[in-house]
Design an enzyme around this catalytic site. Structure first.
Site, mmCIF file in Angstrom:
data_model
loop_
_atom_site.group_PDB
_atom_site.id
_atom_site.type_symbol
_atom_site.label_atom_id
_atom_site.label_comp_id
_atom_site.label_asym_id
_atom_site.label_seq_id
_atom_site.Cartn_x
_atom_site.Cartn_y
_atom_site.Cartn_z
ATOM 1 C CG HIS A 13 8.293 -3.134 2.642
ATOM 2 N ND1 HIS A 13 7.350 -3.020 1.656
ATOM 3 C CD2 HIS A 13 8.191 -1.992 3.383
ATOM 4 C CE1 HIS A 13 6.705 -1.867 1.779
ATOM 5 N NE2 HIS A 13 7.193 -1.219 2.830
ATOM 6 C CG HIS A 15 8.998 2.402 5.860
ATOM 7 N ND1 HIS A 15 8.801 3.195 4.755
ATOM 8 C CD2 HIS A 15 8.145 1.350 5.728
ATOM 9 C CE1 HIS A 15 7.864 2.653 3.987
ATOM 10 N NE2 HIS A 15 7.457 1.537 4.550
ATOM 11 C CE LYS A 95 6.285 0.523 -2.082
ATOM 12 N NZ LYS A 95 6.385 0.834 -0.662
ATOM 13 C CG HIS A 132 1.314 1.334 -1.005
ATOM 14 N ND1 HIS A 132 1.709 1.347 0.313
ATOM 15 C CD2 HIS A 132 -0.043 1.442 -0.996
ATOM 16 C CE1 HIS A 132 0.636 1.467 1.086
ATOM 17 N NE2 HIS A 132 -0.434 1.528 0.316
ATOM 18 C CG HIS A 170 2.676 -3.425 2.385
ATOM 19 N ND1 HIS A 170 1.789 -3.070 1.403
ATOM 20 C CD2 HIS A 170 3.476 -2.358 2.562
ATOM 21 C CE1 HIS A 170 2.052 -1.836 1.012
ATOM 22 N NE2 HIS A 170 3.074 -1.381 1.695
ATOM 23 C CG LEU A 215 -2.651 3.097 5.365
ATOM 24 C CD1 LEU A 215 -2.469 4.488 4.783
ATOM 25 C CD2 LEU A 215 -4.072 2.590 5.072
ATOM 26 C CG ASP A 243 5.164 -1.720 5.761
ATOM 27 O OD1 ASP A 243 5.958 -0.804 5.469
ATOM 28 O OD2 ASP A 243 3.930 -1.568 5.781
ATOM 29 C CG HIS A 247 4.728 6.662 12.270
ATOM 30 N ND1 HIS A 247 4.944 7.727 11.429
ATOM 31 C CD2 HIS A 247 4.379 5.624 11.482
ATOM 32 C CE1 HIS A 247 4.716 7.347 10.176
ATOM 33 N NE2 HIS A 247 4.383 6.078 10.175
HETATM 34 C C1 NCD Z 1 4.510 3.280 5.949
HETATM 35 C C2 NCD Z 1 5.283 4.452 6.559
HETATM 36 O O1 NCD Z 1 4.961 4.857 7.690
HETATM 37 O O2 NCD Z 1 6.225 4.927 5.915
HETATM 38 N N1 NCD Z 1 3.273 3.145 6.664
HETATM 39 C C3 NCD Z 1 2.498 2.037 6.729
HETATM 40 O O3 NCD Z 1 1.413 2.116 7.295
HETATM 41 N N2 NCD Z 1 2.875 0.889 6.226
HETATM 42 C C4 NCD Z 1 4.301 3.488 4.494
HETATM 43 C C5 NCD Z 1 3.788 2.263 3.780
HETATM 44 O O4 NCD Z 1 4.509 1.285 3.621
HETATM 45 O O5 NCD Z 1 2.620 2.251 3.363
HETATM 46 ZN ZN ZN Z 2 6.101 0.266 3.759
#
Ligand code: NCD
Ligand code: ZN
Length: 341
Positions: A13, A15, A95, A132, A170, A215, A243, A247
Site C-alpha cells: 500500500h 501513494h 481499490k 478503505h 490500513h 486516515l 500507506d 504531503h
Molecule cells: C492517503 C493520501 O494522502 O492519499 N491519506 C491517508 O491519510 N492515509 C489516503 C488514504 O490512504 O486514506
Molecule cells: Zn492509503
C-alpha cells in the site's frame, strides 16, 4: 538478536503521487521493497488501463538504475465503472474508496450495492479488492468509522462475495482485526508502521501534531495494541502496507491540515523496532515478505536484505521544489538500520 536477514519485503500500500513529488519519494520505497501496490487516488484517479500504464511508466522513470523494483498497479473504483476494465492485466487489484472517505476520494463509490457487477467479475477472475474501510456519514464519529464500516458494509460484502479476495487496508481497530481473523473466505489486512507505534494521545496530547494525522485516524491505545498482536501473531492474514502518503509541510501545518503520513523513509526500521519490542523478530519475515505475496498469488522475492541494530538519527526533511515533506520519525532516534544485501 542484533542482525536479521530476511527475504526482500514488498509494500502492499503506497501513494507515490505524480511529477516532482513522485520523483522525490519513489527511491525511498525502492530502497527497501521489491514491489509495491500503488494507490490510484490521483487527481483525476486511475480508472483505466491506459492511464495505469502511463503512471507505471512515470514510476519506472523515477527509479534508481538497476533497482529491480516493480510497481503493481491498481484501479480506482467509481460508480458505473465497466466490469471489463478489471480484465486488464495492468491491474493487480482494485481499490474501493467510499466517496469522501479520505485524501482525493471525491470520485469514490457512493453506492457499494451498485458495484456488484464489478465485484462479481473480480471474484470470478481472482482480482483482489482493496478497501478503505470507513463509512463517511457526517453524523458518524471519526473514531468509529472503521468499526461501523466493518459491521454495516464489510460483513455483508464478505457474505455476498464468498470467494472475493478482500484486503482491509490500513486496519486501525481491534474490531477490524477481529473481523479479519474470523472471516470466512480469502480475507486479509495491511498494517502501517505508524499505526503500530502511535495512538491518539500522540496525535493530540500536549499540542496537536499534524504530521501524525492520517486516515483512518490513530485510535485508543487498546486498538494500537490489537494491531501489534495481529502483526506479530504469525497469521498469514496480516501483512505489511505502509500507506506512505507524502504531503507538503504547508498542507499539513494548516488550519485544515490534510491526512497522510510520509513513512517510506523509515518504514522497515520502524517495523523492525516494533517486532523487536514484541519479542517477535523471527516473525518479521512472514509479515513483511511472505504473507503478502501468498495472498496475492505471487512468488516471494529471492533477494535478501539485512537489518542491523544500530541506533541512528532518522532522516531529515525532504525538499521538493519550494516545498518540504517531513518523514515519519524525522530526526528521531531509530533503533534499526537497513544494511546492504
Ligand atoms: C492517503 C493520501 O494522502 O492519499 N491519506 C491517508 O491519510 N492515509 C489516503 C488514504 O490512504 O486514506
Ligand atoms: Zn492509503
Amino acid at each position: 538478536m542484533d542482525r536479521l536477514e530476511i527475504r526482500r519485503p514488498d509494500d502492499w500500500h503506497v501513494h507515490f503521487r505524480e511529477g516532482a513529488v513522485l520523483r522525490a519519494v519513489v527511491p525511498f520505497t525502492a530502497r527497501q521493497f521489491a514491489r509495491a501496490i500503488v494507490m490510484p487516488n490521483l487527481v483525476p484517479p486511475v480508472t483505466d488501463g491506459a492511464r495505469a500504464r502511463a503512471y507505471r511508466d512515470e514510476i519506472g522513470a523515477a527509479l534508481p538504475p538497476d533497482s529491480g523494483f516493480e510497481p503493481l498497479m491498481t484501479c480506482y473504483l467509481t460508480d458505473g465503472l465497466d466490469p471489463a476494465v478489471m480484465e486488464d492485466d495492468v491491474f493487480t487489484a482494485a481499490k474501493l474508496y467510499p466517496a469522501h472517505a479520505t485524501t482525493n476520494s471525491a470520485h469514490g463509490v457512493t453506492d457499494i450495492a451498485a458495484l456488484s457487477p464489478v465485484l462479481e467479475r473480480m471474484q470470478r477472475i481472482g482480482k483482489p479488492l482493496l478497501i478503505h474501510g470507513e463509512v463517511t456519514h457526517p453524523e458518524e464519529d471519526v473514531a468509529d468509522r472503521e468499526a461501523v464500516f466493518v459491521e454495516t458494509v464489510l460483513t455483508g460484502l464478505r457474505r455476498d462475495f464468498p470467494e472475493l479476495r478482500i484486503v482491509l487496508e490500513h486496519v486501525t481497530t481491534a474490531d477490524g482485526v477481529a473481523f479479519v481473523e474470523e472471516a470466512d473466505g480469502p480475507t486479509a489486512a495491511t498494517i502501517t508502521p505508524h499505526h503500530l507505534v502511535i495512538d491518539r494521545n500522540d496525535l493530540l496530547v500536549g499540542g496537536i501534531r499534524p504530521h501524525l494525522y492520517c486516515l483512518p485516524v490513530a485510535k485508543r491505545r487498546r486498538h494500537r495494541d490489537a494491531l501489534r498482536r495481529a502483526a506479530v501473531s504469525g497469521s498469514p492474514r496480516f501483512f505489511l502496507g505502509t500507506d506512505t502518503a507524502p504531503h507538503a509541510v504547508s498542507d499539513k501545518e494548516s488550519a485544515c491540515g490534510c491526512a497522510g503520513i510520509f513513512c517510506a523513509p523509515t518504514a522497515l526500521e520502524v517495523y523492525a523496532e516494533v517486532f523487536d519490542e514484541e519479542g517477535a523478530l523471527d516473525r518479521l519475515e512472514a509479515f513483511a515478505s511472505l504473507n503478502g505475496p501468498a495472498f496475492y498469488g505471487l512468488p516471494p522475492n529471492e533477494a535478501r536484505i539485512v537489518l542491523e541494530r544500530s541506533p541512528n538519527e532518522g532522516p531529515g526533511p525532504l525538499d521538493v521544489g519550494d516545498e518540504t515533506i517531513l518523514p515519519f520519525r524525522a530526526g528521531e532516534r531509530l533503533e534499526w538500520r537497513l544494511g546492504g544485501s
